[in-house]
Design a protein around this motif. Structure first.
Motif, PDB file in Angstrom:
ATOM      1  N   ILE A  40      -2.960   7.885  -4.204  1.00  0.00           N
ATOM      2  CA  ILE A  40      -3.429   6.670  -4.886  1.00  0.00           C
ATOM      3  C   ILE A  40      -2.258   5.745  -5.182  1.00  0.00           C
ATOM      4  O   ILE A  40      -2.329   4.513  -5.002  1.00  0.00           O
ATOM      5  N   ALA A  68      -1.801   1.977  -3.706  1.00  0.00           N
ATOM      6  CA  ALA A  68      -1.693   0.858  -4.645  1.00  0.00           C
ATOM      7  C   ALA A  68      -0.395   0.097  -4.438  1.00  0.00           C
ATOM      8  O   ALA A  68      -0.365  -1.145  -4.450  1.00  0.00           O
ATOM      9  N   ARG A  69       0.690   0.803  -4.216  1.00  0.00           N
ATOM     10  CA  ARG A  69       1.982   0.152  -3.992  1.00  0.00           C
ATOM     11  C   ARG A  69       1.950  -0.679  -2.718  1.00  0.00           C
ATOM     12  O   ARG A  69       2.489  -1.798  -2.661  1.00  0.00           O
TER      13      ARG A  69
END
Length: 308
Positions: free
Chosen positions: A248, A252-253
């Motif tokens: 995750i 997200a990064r």
């Protein structure tokens, strides 16, 4: 009527200690009324003159008997063989090196007469032993008593005085891979331990190396606890959760900052981590499966060349 105490003495390269042990025990029994010793020496694959020393004693005393193994089967097998073949009103197990003081027998006998069914010796210090061995010994007792329902008394020796019902219960546990400290604790009965200070062996060197003691400890944990399997299960859950969180985070990064560099280093690291955990888990499960495999062979605990 004179009663008997069967003394089981596992021996591995104890040529010098065999006669000394006999003399020490005989001297102790000279002060005990109504009881006489019946010696059962077990020659566990000795390569010195241990068997000849035992046979010499037998020519002098008809109360001396021996079991000569076809090879070395280990102390656990020696204790089992002795208890299986000996006959007596009471039973005890002692090391030939005199680290188990015969002078404790009268006190043990007194506690048996007071109603206890098993009276053991508990070593309260480990003076004379390497510091690292003492450290791991204490660590082992703390660990196994934390993860096992069968509680083992720290410092408990195999040296103990037992009534026939206790011996019958011990022999009824017919597993091939035996861990005596666990067996004696598991059978229960009314038990008391008598403390004593550590005594160094009289002659020779112990056959217990650090590696053999470590393997013996692992066997004890596997035999009397399924905690390692539970640990592996939770380790798998933690690994899955950790990998999910990492995934995750990486997604997200990439969405926020982009991913200008290839992600293979992180992937390789994750694969190696997961692979290592899997191998570790398989190794633990393999220990239990291996124990089951050995038990299903139904091989004898020992093979005797001669019982006399």
């Amino acid at each position: 009527m004179t009663k008997t105490i069967a003394i089981v003495v596992p021996c591995h390269n104890e040529e010098e200690n065999v006669p000394l042990f006999y003399q020490a025990v005989t001297k102790t029994f000279a002060e005990i009324e109504d009881y006489q010793p019946i010696f059962w020496y077990i020659n566990d694959g000795s390569t010195d003159g241990t068997l000849q020393a035992i046979q010499t004693l037998q020519t002098q005393d008809t109360n001396v008997h021996y079991i000569d193994f076809s090879r070395g089967f280990g102390k656990e097998a020696g204790m089992y063989a002795g208890l299986q073949n000996a006959k007596g009103d009471l039973y005890t197990i002692m090391d030939a090196d005199l680290q188990d003081p015969p002078t404790m027998i009268p006190e043990m006998l007194k506690e048996i007469q007071n109603g206890y069914e098993m009276v053991g010796a508990q070593r309260v210090n480990r003076e004379g032993e390497p510091v690292i061995r003492s450290f791991f010994s204490r660590l082992f007792y703390k660990l196994i008593n934390h993860i096992s329902q069968t509680k083992i008394v720290p410092g408990a020796r195999d040296f103990r005085l037992m009534t026939p019902p206790v011996v019958a219960a011990v022999l009824a546990m017919g597993e091939r891979n035996r861990f005596s400290k666990g067996v004696f604790s598991w059978v229960g009965f009314k038990t008391k331990y008598l403390p004593y200070q550590n005594i160094e062996r009289q002659h020779g060197k112990t056959s217990w190396s650090f590696s053999s003691l470590f393997r013996y400890s692992i066997n004890g944990i596997v035999d009397y606890s399924d905690a390692p399997l539970t640990f592996v299960s939770w380790l798998g859950v933690a690994s899955f959760v950790g990998a999910t969180i990492a995934l995750i985070f990486i997604i997200a990064r990439a969405m926020i900052y982009g991913d200008p560099t290839p992600g293979w280093p992180s992937l390789v690291s994750i694969f190696l981590m997961i692979g290592g955990l899997q191998l570790f888990a398989i190794g633990i499960v393999g220990r239990y499966v291996g124990r089951i495999y050995l038990e299903t062979k139904h091989r004898p605990i020992y093979v005797a060349r001669e019982i006399k």
